[in-house]
Structure formats: C-alpha cells, structure tokens
Design a protein around this motif. Structure first.
Motif, PDB file in Angstrom:
ATOM      1  N   PHE A 257      -1.668  11.346  -4.792  1.00 25.49           N
ATOM      2  CA  PHE A 257      -0.963  10.069  -4.953  1.00 25.49           C
ATOM      3  C   PHE A 257       0.519  10.376  -5.223  1.00 25.49           C
ATOM      4  CE2 PHE A 257      -5.310   9.787  -6.564  1.00 25.49           C
ATOM      5  CZ  PHE A 257      -5.851   8.772  -5.799  1.00 25.49           C
TER       6      PHE A 257
ATOM      7  N   ASP B 205      -0.565  11.296   0.017  1.00 26.79           N
ATOM      8  CA  ASP B 205      -0.372   9.863  -0.231  1.00 26.79           C
ATOM      9  C   ASP B 205      -0.777   9.130   1.032  1.00 26.79           C
ATOM     10  OD1 ASP B 205       1.528   8.178  -2.484  1.00 26.79           O
ATOM     11  OD2 ASP B 205       1.010   7.160  -0.603  1.00 26.79           O
ATOM     12  N   GLN B 206      -1.448   8.008   0.864  1.00 27.20           N
ATOM     13  CA  GLN B 206      -1.935   7.305   2.064  1.00 27.20           C
ATOM     14  C   GLN B 206      -0.803   6.609   2.821  1.00 27.20           C
ATOM     15  OE1 GLN B 206      -4.803   4.449   0.713  1.00 27.20           O
ATOM     16  NE2 GLN B 206      -3.275   2.999  -0.017  1.00 27.20           N
ATOM     17  N   SER B 207       0.347   6.462   2.175  1.00 29.98           N
ATOM     18  CA  SER B 207       1.458   5.756   2.809  1.00 29.98           C
ATOM     19  C   SER B 207       2.361   6.727   3.582  1.00 29.98           C
ATOM     20  CB  SER B 207       2.267   5.018   1.730  1.00 29.98           C
ATOM     21  OG  SER B 207       3.597   4.853   2.132  1.00 29.98           O
TER      22      SER B 207
ATOM     23  N   TYR C 229       6.781  14.171 -15.810  1.00 34.56           N
ATOM     24  CA  TYR C 229       7.146  14.997 -14.645  1.00 34.56           C
ATOM     25  C   TYR C 229       7.580  16.382 -15.127  1.00 34.56           C
ATOM     26  CZ  TYR C 229       7.628  10.868 -11.540  1.00 34.56           C
ATOM     27  OH  TYR C 229       7.418   9.743 -10.785  1.00 34.56           O
TER      28      TYR C 229
ATOM     29  N   PHE D 192       6.013  14.433  -9.168  1.00 34.69           N
ATOM     30  CA  PHE D 192       5.367  15.585  -9.812  1.00 34.69           C
ATOM     31  C   PHE D 192       5.544  16.856  -8.978  1.00 34.69           C
ATOM     32  CE2 PHE D 192       3.011  12.271 -12.168  1.00 34.69           C
ATOM     33  CZ  PHE D 192       3.170  12.773 -13.446  1.00 34.69           C
TER      34      PHE D 192
ATOM     35  N   HIS E 281       7.179  -0.767  -4.401  1.00 34.58           N
ATOM     36  CA  HIS E 281       6.658  -0.171  -5.622  1.00 34.58           C
ATOM     37  C   HIS E 281       7.466  -0.586  -6.843  1.00 34.58           C
ATOM     38  CE1 HIS E 281       3.710   2.620  -3.922  1.00 34.58           C
ATOM     39  NE2 HIS E 281       4.472   2.493  -2.857  1.00 34.58           N
TER      40      HIS E 281
ATOM     41  N   ASP F 129      -2.439  11.137 -10.131  1.00 34.88           N
ATOM     42  CA  ASP F 129      -1.700   9.997 -10.700  1.00 34.88           C
ATOM     43  C   ASP F 129      -1.887   8.780  -9.797  1.00 34.88           C
ATOM     44  OD1 ASP F 129      -0.002   8.423 -12.255  1.00 34.88           O
ATOM     45  OD2 ASP F 129       1.797   9.105 -11.192  1.00 34.88           O
TER      46      ASP F 129
ATOM     47  N   PHE G 224       3.481   9.729  -3.837  1.00 30.81           N
ATOM     48  CA  PHE G 224       4.568   8.758  -3.662  1.00 30.81           C
ATOM     49  C   PHE G 224       5.859   9.461  -3.228  1.00 30.81           C
ATOM     50  CE2 PHE G 224       7.462   5.373  -5.709  1.00 30.81           C
ATOM     51  CZ  PHE G 224       7.450   4.602  -4.572  1.00 30.81           C
TER      52      PHE G 224
ATOM     53  N   PRO H 100      -2.769   4.816  -8.441  1.00 32.72           N
ATOM     54  CA  PRO H 100      -2.404   3.476  -8.894  1.00 32.72           C
ATOM     55  C   PRO H 100      -3.511   2.975  -9.813  1.00 32.72           C
ATOM     56  CG  PRO H 100      -3.263   3.388  -6.668  1.00 32.72           C
ATOM     57  CD  PRO H 100      -3.193   4.842  -7.033  1.00 32.72           C
TER      58      PRO H 100
ATOM     59  N   TYR I 147       8.688   5.001 -10.361  1.00 33.83           N
ATOM     60  CA  TYR I 147       7.857   5.035 -11.561  1.00 33.83           C
ATOM     61  C   TYR I 147       8.614   5.758 -12.664  1.00 33.83           C
ATOM     62  CZ  TYR I 147       4.320   3.184  -8.566  1.00 33.83           C
ATOM     63  OH  TYR I 147       3.638   2.353  -7.699  1.00 33.83           O
TER      64      TYR I 147
ATOM     65  N   ALA J 179      -2.676  10.856   3.735  1.00 32.58           N
ATOM     66  CA  ALA J 179      -4.150  10.873   3.699  1.00 32.58           C
ATOM     67  C   ALA J 179      -4.646  10.021   2.548  1.00 32.58           C
ATOM     68  CB  ALA J 179      -4.644  12.310   3.520  1.00 32.58           C
ATOM     69  N   ASN J 180      -5.839   9.478   2.738  1.00 38.46           N
ATOM     70  CA  ASN J 180      -6.520   8.793   1.649  1.00 38.46           C
ATOM     71  C   ASN J 180      -7.141   9.878   0.764  1.00 38.46           C
ATOM     72  OD1 ASN J 180      -8.803   7.732   0.163  1.00 38.46           O
ATOM     73  ND2 ASN J 180      -8.521   5.854   1.345  1.00 38.46           N
ATOM     74  N   VAL J 181      -6.781   9.894  -0.500  1.00 35.18           N
ATOM     75  CA  VAL J 181      -7.210  10.974  -1.391  1.00 35.18           C
ATOM     76  C   VAL J 181      -8.739  11.071  -1.455  1.00 35.18           C
ATOM     77  CG1 VAL J 181      -7.258  11.731  -3.811  1.00 35.18           C
ATOM     78  CG2 VAL J 181      -5.096  11.011  -2.769  1.00 35.18           C
ATOM     79  N   PHE J 182      -9.400   9.926  -1.493  1.00 34.73           N
ATOM     80  CA  PHE J 182     -10.870   9.930  -1.564  1.00 34.73           C
ATOM     81  C   PHE J 182     -11.469  10.620  -0.327  1.00 34.73           C
ATOM     82  CE2 PHE J 182      -9.759   6.657  -4.554  1.00 34.73           C
ATOM     83  CZ  PHE J 182     -10.745   6.740  -5.534  1.00 34.73           C
TER      84      PHE J 182
HETATM   85  N1  SAH Z   1       2.550   9.879  -8.743  1.00 32.98           N
HETATM   86  C1  SAH Z   1       3.530   8.946  -8.255  1.00 32.98           C
HETATM   87  C2  SAH Z   1       3.135   7.511  -8.420  1.00 32.98           C
HETATM   88  C3  SAH Z   1       1.899   7.158  -7.729  1.00 32.98           C
HETATM   89  S1  SAH Z   1       1.845   5.489  -7.343  1.00 32.98           S
HETATM   90  C4  SAH Z   1       4.829   9.136  -8.991  1.00 32.98           C
HETATM   91  O1  SAH Z   1       4.820   9.646 -10.070  1.00 32.98           O
HETATM   92  O2  SAH Z   1       5.845   8.697  -8.489  1.00 32.98           O
HETATM   93  C5  SAH Z   1       0.468   5.417  -6.407  1.00 32.98           C
HETATM   94  C6  SAH Z   1       0.625   5.995  -4.990  1.00 32.98           C
HETATM   95  O3  SAH Z   1      -0.692   6.162  -4.542  1.00 32.98           O
HETATM   96  C7  SAH Z   1       1.323   5.112  -3.994  1.00 32.98           C
HETATM   97  O4  SAH Z   1       2.349   5.843  -3.380  1.00 32.98           O
HETATM   98  C8  SAH Z   1       0.249   4.720  -2.984  1.00 32.98           C
HETATM   99  O5  SAH Z   1       0.700   4.723  -1.640  1.00 32.98           O
HETATM  100  C9  SAH Z   1      -0.743   5.822  -3.166  1.00 32.98           C
HETATM  101  N2  SAH Z   1      -2.156   5.502  -2.932  1.00 32.98           N
HETATM  102  C10 SAH Z   1      -2.868   4.436  -3.354  1.00 32.98           C
HETATM  103  N3  SAH Z   1      -4.171   4.560  -3.024  1.00 32.98           N
HETATM  104  C11 SAH Z   1      -4.291   5.752  -2.382  1.00 32.98           C
HETATM  105  C12 SAH Z   1      -5.394   6.465  -1.807  1.00 32.98           C
HETATM  106  N4  SAH Z   1      -6.618   5.983  -1.849  1.00 32.98           N
HETATM  107  N5  SAH Z   1      -5.131   7.661  -1.252  1.00 32.98           N
HETATM  108  C13 SAH Z   1      -3.881   8.164  -1.197  1.00 32.98           C
HETATM  109  N6  SAH Z   1      -2.821   7.545  -1.740  1.00 32.98           N
HETATM  110  C14 SAH Z   1      -3.013   6.348  -2.311  1.00 32.98           C
END
Ligand code: SAH
Length: 407
Positions: free
Chosen positions: A233, A255-257, A217, A239, A205, A310, A235, A312, A210, A282-285
């Motif tokens: 999202f 977060d999906q990761s 924040y 937040f 990242h 928040d 990360f 990407p 970020y 999880a995938n947010v969508f």
């Molecule tokens: N809000 C965070 C920054 C987010 S960066 C902060 O302030 O630090 C974007 C994050 O979204 C990444 O960690 C990435 O893994 C995640 N991400 C990207 N696409 C996603 C999705 N569809 N569902 C869940 N997480 C996702």
C-alpha cells in the motif's frame, strides 16, 4: 447569519437533557440531537449558540446545525466571539504545538479538528501551500474569516479547499474543490525528514498526503539498513523511500493505483534511489495469494527482511469490523510467510473502530497460523500534528507495531 457576534449574551441557548452534560463537561465537543431538551429561541443552522444543562449551568459555546446528527459542535466551555481573532488565536496555539513537537517539519497538519478544539476544521500545510477542509456547516460558513486568519499567520502562496468528502452531505454541504486565496497550485514538492515527495494537490487522498505517518516513516525506515523490503500500500512511496535512504538493499512497493505507482517511481528518481526501488501496480491481496500459493511438494521461501503494511482503513463503521479483521488477518498471515526469521513486520491500522488490542490480537492469530513467534519491538501512533485528546476518543485512530519474527 452573522460572522461575528457582538453580544454573546443574546445567543440562542440549547438546553441539554439531565445526564447528558457529563460527557460535555469532560471535554467532548459533540452534542447529539437526542441529548437536547429544547432551544430557548430558534437558531439558524451554522449559527453560534450557547449550551446549558437543565439547571442553566453554561456548558459551552458552539456551532448549531439541526441537519446534522451532531446538533452542536462546542468550540469553548466559555462564552466566546467567533471572529478572525478567535481563529488567529486558536491557529497560533495549534502551531506552537507543532513547532514544539515537530520542530524540523515544514509540512504538517496545522489544525486537526477536535484535537485542536476546532471541530469541523482541518488545515494542512504543504510547504508554502495550505489546504483546508471544512466538515461542518458552522466552519464552512466561516471560510472567509479562517482564510484571513491563515493569511495573517502564514502568508501562504495559496490556500486551497479540498472539500470533496462525501461526509459533508450529513451537514447539508455539497462537495467542492477550489482556490480560496492565491494561485491554483496542482503539485507541491514536500520536504519530509530530508526527502522530497511530490504531492498532487488535486488527487483523491485526504488533502494530498498522509502527514500522520511523518514520524513513523523515519522510525520504520531506520529498520531497513541492508534489508530487502516490501512496502505494501505504498502510495507515493513514503515508507519505501525512507527505507531506501536508510540503506535498504532493495525496496519493492505495491499499490493498486497506477497513478500512485508512477508518482512513487517519480519520487524515487527525485531522491536518487530509483536504482534500488521498484513499484508495482497490484492488489496486495491478490499479489500475496500468488506469492504464497505453492504446490504440494513446494515450500514458500521467505525472502524479505522488512515488510511494511499500511493499508487504507478497512472499516468506516462498527458493522464492518468482522470483515475488516478478516482482511487484516489475511494480509498478516501471508506477509509472515514471506518474512525471513529475524525479519520485521511494521504494520499499521488507521481505523478508529479497531483498537490497538484488537489489532494485535488479529496479528497474533495470523502468526499462530503462520507458525511464527513474534517479538514486539516498537509501537507507533499518529504523528504529533494529529494530537490525541483522550477525552475525545475519536481523535485517536492510527496504531502500529513492529514485530520481529523471533522463531
Ligand atoms: N502507506 C502510504 C499510505 C497508504 S494509503 C503512505 O504512507 O503514504 C492506502 C493506499 O493503498 C492507497 O494508495 C491505495 O491506492 C492503496 N490500496 C488500497 N487498497 C489496495 C489493495 N487492495 N491493494 C493495493 N493497494 C491498495
């Protein structure tokens, strides 16, 4: 190529076409291939050149690269030497801005490329570790003197290079990562607004974190007192941790990761808020779809007081704007269905290609579909260590709003 130029007078000169100088005179540092009339003598890629208009009026001095679409990246409107002193002066100027606007910060972006009149150079400070990115050949060739200047100013524990950006290929540069000076540091615990955030220096990242959300924040966190919070999202939990510290009843991060989720959990422990925070991979969508799909006689029960979005950047270019807007609309629509009346949606868009107006329009379209009326309570931008220079529109990218569900 010479690292210092003893006599700027002998620099090769790039002459720009009539009509192309206004943008440069107004402060934009990029000279595109198509704007160039001719060169007075051959220049090596990465060399310093001077730029003049067709009437021989000096427009500036910058780095030349015929391989890039941006043939010249101007560094100054005058004739200059680009040596250690040049970098030391520019870095000290940039540092003074950070000290003025983020006086308490110990981790911040020291140099933000065009925002600091150093196109192609990013330097982030994570406590006593500096991380450098060079996205132009001219800057890349000067890493040794940039390193010297940084050492003189900061005496850091390490200077790392995080140059794995695929965009480097447009300058004819390979992707590299390594240590420019000092020890190989794999993790730094950053102190931010009184919280501790462990940042992986080898992850994928940006340069690790970020930093551009540092101020937001804090502001968004302050909305969380007594709230049930959803941090989408999430990360490393930026937040969510701020919300928790400000008195949120519970924070759920998505977060999906898996790597990000375990890092966020670790950060919750580090800040002694793990009993009030959960992070889920999880995938947010998909997650939103699951939470907002109900049977014919069922109703969605709004359960959050604060939802943070928040994501990407959904778009890296103009062509994908419509798809990106559809994505933004979808997450806003579903988030609004889960927000209680009086609750707040804090939402961000980090794409330069989507303006604040476009972003707000998409949120309004989602609120119409969700049958909610919103009251805007805050607008957000990038933290002051990512300065906006209006004459260089590309320097402005992060926009955000807080909206209360009024009805
Ligand atoms: N809000 C965070 C920054 C987010 S960066 C902060 O302030 O630090 C974007 C994050 O979204 C990444 O960690 C990435 O893994 C995640 N991400 C990207 N696409 C996603 C999705 N569809 N569902 C869940 N997480 C996702």
């Amino acid at each position: 190529m010479k690292l210092t130029t003893s006599s700027p007078a002998i620099l090769p000169t790039v002459i720009v076409r009539p009509g192309e100088s206004d943008r440069i005179l107004s402060g934009h540092p990029w000279v595109y291939q198509g704007s160039i009339l001719r060169l007075t003598q051959p220049a090596d890629n990465g060399d310093l050149v001077q730029v003049k208009d067709h009437r021989q009026r000096l427009l500036g001095t910058g780095f030349y690269n015929s391989k890039s679409k941006i043939n010249v990246r101007i560094l100054d409107s005058d004739r200059i030497d680009v040596d250690v002193n040049f970098f030391e002066t520019r870095i000290r100027e940039a540092l003074a801005i950070r000290r003025r606007h983020l006086p308490k910060a110990s981790s911040f972006r020291v140099i933000n490329a065009e925002s600091d009149f150093l196109s192609g150079l990013i330097v982030d400070k994570y406590e006593d570790v500096l991380v450098l990115q060079t996205s132009s050949l001219g800057m890349d060739l000067r890493k040794p003197i940039i390193t010297l200047a940084l050492k003189k100013i900061f005496s850091p524990r390490a200077i790392l290079e995080r140059n794995e950006m695929s965009s480097r290929k447009f300058e004819g540069l390979a992707e590299v990562q390594g240590v420019l000076d000092g020890e190989n540091v794999s993790e730094v615990t950053v102190k931010m607004n009184g919280l501790k955030i462990a940042v992986d220096m080898t992850g994928c990242h940006k340069t690790g974190y970020y930093l551009d959300q540092q101020v937001n924040y804090q502001h968004v966190g302050e909305l969380a007192k007594g709230a049930n919070v959803l941090d989408c999202f999430s990360f490393l939990g930026g937040f969510g941790l701020h919300a928790s510290r400000a008195g949120a009843v519970h924070v759920h991060g998505l977060d999906q990761s898996e790597v990000a989720v375990s890092a966020a959990n670790k950060n919750a422990l580090l800040n002694k808020v793990a009993d009030r925070c959960t992070f889920e991979a999880a995938n947010v969508f998909d997650w939103f779809k699951q939470q907002t799909t109900v049977g014919p006689h069922e109703k969605i029960v709004p359960r959050y007081d604060l939802i943070i979005l928040d994501p990407p950047s959904f778009t890296r270019n103009r062509a994908s704007i419509p798809d990106a807007l559809r994505g933004y609309k979808e997450i806003h629509l579903r988030a609004l269905k889960l927000l209680k009346r009086g609750g707040t949606l804090a939402t961000f868009c980090c794409s330069h290609h989507i303006s604040a107006t476009m972003f707000q329009e998409v949120i309004l379209a989602a609120s119409f579909d969700a049958n909610r009326t919103l009251r805007r309570t805050a607008t957000y931008t990038q933290s002051p260590d990512h300065p906006v220079v209006p004459s260089i529109p590309e320097t402005e990218y992060l926009k955000g709003f807080a909206f209360e569900v009024a009805r």
